[in-house]
Design a protein around this motif. Structure first.
Motif, PDB file in Angstrom:
ATOM      1  N   LEU A 106      -3.111   6.001   1.486  1.00  7.51           N
ATOM      2  CA  LEU A 106      -3.207   6.247   2.926  1.00  7.51           C
ATOM      3  C   LEU A 106      -2.275   7.396   3.285  1.00  7.51           C
ATOM      4  CD1 LEU A 106      -4.298   5.313   5.685  1.00  7.51           C
ATOM      5  CD2 LEU A 106      -2.533   3.542   5.710  1.00  7.51           C
ATOM      6  N   VAL A 107      -2.768   8.338   4.119  1.00  5.48           N
ATOM      7  CA  VAL A 107      -1.982   9.499   4.513  1.00  5.48           C
ATOM      8  C   VAL A 107      -1.873   9.541   6.036  1.00  5.48           C
ATOM      9  CG1 VAL A 107      -1.791  12.017   4.455  1.00  5.48           C
ATOM     10  CG2 VAL A 107      -2.788  10.795   2.503  1.00  5.48           C
ATOM     11  N   VAL A 108      -0.641   9.697   6.530  1.00  4.03           N
ATOM     12  CA  VAL A 108      -0.404   9.985   7.952  1.00  4.03           C
ATOM     13  C   VAL A 108      -0.046  11.462   7.997  1.00  4.03           C
ATOM     14  CG1 VAL A 108       1.015   9.512   9.983  1.00  4.03           C
ATOM     15  CG2 VAL A 108       0.337   7.633   8.456  1.00  4.03           C
ATOM     16  N   LEU A 109      -0.891  12.260   8.634  1.00  2.43           N
ATOM     17  CA  LEU A 109      -0.862  13.706   8.457  1.00  2.43           C
ATOM     18  C   LEU A 109      -0.601  14.461   9.761  1.00  2.43           C
ATOM     19  CD1 LEU A 109      -1.450  16.195   6.603  1.00  2.43           C
ATOM     20  CD2 LEU A 109      -3.878  15.882   7.193  1.00  2.43           C
ATOM     21  N   ASP A 110       0.504  15.185   9.796  1.00  4.47           N
ATOM     22  CA  ASP A 110       0.760  16.140  10.878  1.00  4.47           C
ATOM     23  C   ASP A 110      -0.026  17.414  10.572  1.00  4.47           C
ATOM     24  OD1 ASP A 110       1.810  17.358  13.125  1.00  4.47           O
ATOM     25  OD2 ASP A 110       3.706  17.878  12.155  1.00  4.47           O
ATOM     26  N   LEU A 111      -0.355  18.179  11.611  1.00  7.01           N
ATOM     27  CA  LEU A 111      -1.140  19.388  11.398  1.00  7.01           C
ATOM     28  C   LEU A 111      -0.289  20.653  11.417  1.00  7.01           C
ATOM     29  CD1 LEU A 111      -4.391  18.642  13.436  1.00  7.01           C
ATOM     30  CD2 LEU A 111      -3.894  18.184  11.028  1.00  7.01           C
ATOM     31  N   GLY A 112       0.726  20.696  12.280  1.00  9.30           N
ATOM     32  CA  GLY A 112       1.558  21.889  12.388  1.00  9.30           C
ATOM     33  C   GLY A 112       2.692  21.858  11.387  1.00  9.30           C
ATOM     34  N   LEU A 113       2.446  22.401  10.189  1.00 11.16           N
ATOM     35  CA  LEU A 113       3.437  22.372   9.113  1.00 11.16           C
ATOM     36  C   LEU A 113       3.988  23.774   8.864  1.00 11.16           C
ATOM     37  CD1 LEU A 113       1.469  19.956   6.777  1.00 11.16           C
ATOM     38  CD2 LEU A 113       3.446  19.389   8.204  1.00 11.16           C
ATOM     39  N   MET A 119       0.844  -1.193   0.000  1.00  7.20           N
ATOM     40  CA  MET A 119       0.000   0.000   0.000  1.00  7.20           C
ATOM     41  C   MET A 119       0.879   1.242   0.000  1.00  7.20           C
ATOM     42  SD  MET A 119      -2.868   1.215   2.779  1.00  7.20           S
ATOM     43  CE  MET A 119      -4.057  -0.001   2.218  1.00  7.20           C
ATOM     44  N   ARG A 120       0.529   2.201  -0.866  1.00 11.62           N
ATOM     45  CA  ARG A 120       1.317   3.429  -0.984  1.00 11.62           C
ATOM     46  C   ARG A 120       0.842   4.434   0.064  1.00 11.62           C
ATOM     47  NH1 ARG A 120       4.809   5.099  -4.639  1.00 11.62           N
ATOM     48  NH2 ARG A 120       4.297   3.340  -5.986  1.00 11.62           N
ATOM     49  N   LEU A 121       1.754   4.856   0.918  1.00 13.90           N
ATOM     50  CA  LEU A 121       1.436   5.738   2.046  1.00 13.90           C
ATOM     51  C   LEU A 121       2.227   7.029   1.931  1.00 13.90           C
ATOM     52  CD1 LEU A 121       1.135   4.723   5.773  1.00 13.90           C
ATOM     53  CD2 LEU A 121       2.664   6.587   5.142  1.00 13.90           C
ATOM     54  N   LEU A 122       1.567   8.146   2.216  1.00  8.09           N
ATOM     55  CA  LEU A 122       2.223   9.443   2.257  1.00  8.09           C
ATOM     56  C   LEU A 122       2.318   9.906   3.703  1.00  8.09           C
ATOM     57  CD1 LEU A 122       3.385  12.037   0.995  1.00  8.09           C
ATOM     58  CD2 LEU A 122       1.030  12.875   0.784  1.00  8.09           C
ATOM     59  N   LEU A 123       3.532  10.132   4.173  1.00  8.34           N
ATOM     60  CA  LEU A 123       3.768  10.670   5.503  1.00  8.34           C
ATOM     61  C   LEU A 123       3.998  12.169   5.372  1.00  8.34           C
ATOM     62  CD1 LEU A 123       4.418  10.427   8.568  1.00  8.34           C
ATOM     63  CD2 LEU A 123       6.792  10.001   7.894  1.00  8.34           C
ATOM     64  N   VAL A 124       3.154  12.969   6.013  1.00  5.87           N
ATOM     65  CA  VAL A 124       3.297  14.422   5.995  1.00  5.87           C
ATOM     66  C   VAL A 124       3.751  14.844   7.384  1.00  5.87           C
ATOM     67  CG1 VAL A 124       2.192  16.619   5.460  1.00  5.87           C
ATOM     68  CG2 VAL A 124       1.395  14.524   4.330  1.00  5.87           C
ATOM     69  N   GLU A 125       5.037  15.134   7.508  1.00  3.10           N
ATOM     70  CA  GLU A 125       5.649  15.401   8.817  1.00  3.10           C
ATOM     71  C   GLU A 125       6.879  16.292   8.619  1.00  3.10           C
ATOM     72  OE1 GLU A 125       6.641  16.049  12.246  1.00  3.10           O
ATOM     73  OE2 GLU A 125       5.037  14.524  12.272  1.00  3.10           O
ATOM     74  N   ASP A 126       6.934  17.423   9.340  1.00  2.00           N
ATOM     75  CA  ASP A 126       8.057  18.351   9.142  1.00  2.00           C
ATOM     76  C   ASP A 126       9.219  18.106  10.099  1.00  2.00           C
ATOM     77  OD1 ASP A 126       6.483  19.304  11.322  1.00  2.00           O
ATOM     78  OD2 ASP A 126       7.409  21.265  11.134  1.00  2.00           O
ATOM     79  N   ASP A 127       9.025  17.297  11.137  1.00  2.00           N
ATOM     80  CA  ASP A 127      10.112  16.957  12.051  1.00  2.00           C
ATOM     81  C   ASP A 127      10.989  15.903  11.360  1.00  2.00           C
ATOM     82  OD1 ASP A 127      11.671  15.588  14.045  1.00  2.00           O
ATOM     83  OD2 ASP A 127      10.365  16.385  15.594  1.00  2.00           O
ATOM     84  N   ALA A 128      12.178  16.322  10.935  1.00  2.00           N
ATOM     85  CA  ALA A 128      13.026  15.455  10.113  1.00  2.00           C
ATOM     86  C   ALA A 128      13.411  14.169  10.829  1.00  2.00           C
ATOM     87  CB  ALA A 128      14.282  16.212   9.686  1.00  2.00           C
ATOM     88  N   PRO A 164      -7.692   9.175  -0.580  1.00  4.15           N
ATOM     89  CA  PRO A 164      -7.016   8.256   0.332  1.00  4.15           C
ATOM     90  C   PRO A 164      -7.567   8.386   1.741  1.00  4.15           C
ATOM     91  CG  PRO A 164      -5.643  10.170  -0.071  1.00  4.15           C
ATOM     92  CD  PRO A 164      -6.824  10.300  -0.984  1.00  4.15           C
ATOM     93  N   ALA A 165      -7.366   7.356   2.533  1.00  2.00           N
ATOM     94  CA  ALA A 165      -7.713   7.432   3.952  1.00  2.00           C
ATOM     95  C   ALA A 165      -6.679   8.295   4.670  1.00  2.00           C
ATOM     96  CB  ALA A 165      -7.751   6.029   4.559  1.00  2.00           C
ATOM     97  N   VAL A 166      -7.098   8.938   5.756  1.00  2.00           N
ATOM     98  CA  VAL A 166      -6.217   9.862   6.470  1.00  2.00           C
ATOM     99  C   VAL A 166      -6.210   9.567   7.965  1.00  2.00           C
ATOM    100  CG1 VAL A 166      -5.755  12.281   7.046  1.00  2.00           C
ATOM    101  CG2 VAL A 166      -6.636  11.691   4.784  1.00  2.00           C
ATOM    102  N   LEU A 167      -5.015   9.395   8.507  1.00  2.00           N
ATOM    103  CA  LEU A 167      -4.831   9.332   9.954  1.00  2.00           C
ATOM    104  C   LEU A 167      -4.062  10.578  10.370  1.00  2.00           C
ATOM    105  CD1 LEU A 167      -3.886   6.397  12.252  1.00  2.00           C
ATOM    106  CD2 LEU A 167      -2.573   8.513  12.392  1.00  2.00           C
TER     107      LEU A 167
END
Length: 218
Positions: free
Chosen positions: A47-54, A1-10, A73-76
């Motif tokens: 599927l997306v794992v999504l941070d809010l503070g970007l 499954m292709r997942l996108l991680l959206v996270e600014d903390d390296a 996609p689904a979002v967590l």
């Protein structure tokens, strides 16, 4: 499954990408709202794992864009915003789940498995072809209920073949899948792993189509 991680903390993102690959996801990483929207535009993310503070905006703006797309996609949501009000806002905007930081990786992976089952991409945590069974959650394999001892690379290779049962996968396709899951490979690794797997699996479970690739029958 292709997942996108959206996270600014390296540092956190690096650890999550590695861990998610080990769980079998094909992971892309975005650090900003603009990067996330660009990666989502091709419609291939499931599927997306999504941070809010970007750094360039609010992750909720990404969620709003997702919910307007034809393919959604689904979002967590995975964020430090842990108030009840924040959770309600995120869920009302269309998030499938909400997990506050700090978090336990095992809980994140369990929640992602639940979402995957809801999507129908993984109707259960098991794969079965003929008399071979893979328990994806426990990373265990068995033949006629007798457990198999499989090193990680062999397990992931067998998983790729069983997920595509009835379809021929070339050597390069299998190599790409293992690379996507964070595995290092030598020049003849696929042939070696296939050879070792065949010793442990029923005769002719993995078939070779010379010059084309490998296939497992449904």
């Amino acid at each position: 499954m292709r997942l996108l991680l959206v996270e600014d903390d390296a540092l956190l993102a690096q650890g999550l990408v590695h861990s998610l690959q080990k769980e079998g996801y094909t992971v892309e990483h975005a650090q900003t709202v603009d990067m996330a929207n660009s990666m989502l535009s091709n419609g291939e993310v499931e599927l997306v794992v999504l941070d809010l503070g970007l750094p360039d905006g609010d992750g909720l703006d990404v969620l709003k864009v997702i919910r307007k797309q034809k393919t959604q996609p689904a979002v967590l949501i995975l964020t430090a915003r842990d108030s009840v009000e924040d959770k309600i806002i995120g869920l009302d905007l269309g998030a499938d789940d909400y997990l506050a930081k700090p978090f336990e990786a095992k809980e994140l992976f369990a929640r992602l498995r639940v979402i995957s089952r809801r999507l129908g991409n993984q109707s259960s945590s098991t794969l079965q072809c003929q008399n071979v069974l893979l328990d994806l959650a426990a990373h265990q394999a068995s033949v006629d209920d007798a457990p198999l001892v499989l090193p990680r690379k062999e397990f992931m290779l067998l998983k790729a073949l069983m997920e595509n049962a009835g379809r021929v996968l070339s050597k390069s396709q299998l190599e790409n899948k293992l690379y996507q899951w964070g595995e290092e490979l030598g020049s003849n690794a696929i042939e070696v792993h296939i050879h070792n797997l065949r010793k442990k699996l029923p005769k002719d479970f993995i078939k070779t189509l010379r010059g084309i690739g490998y296939v497992v029958a449904k």
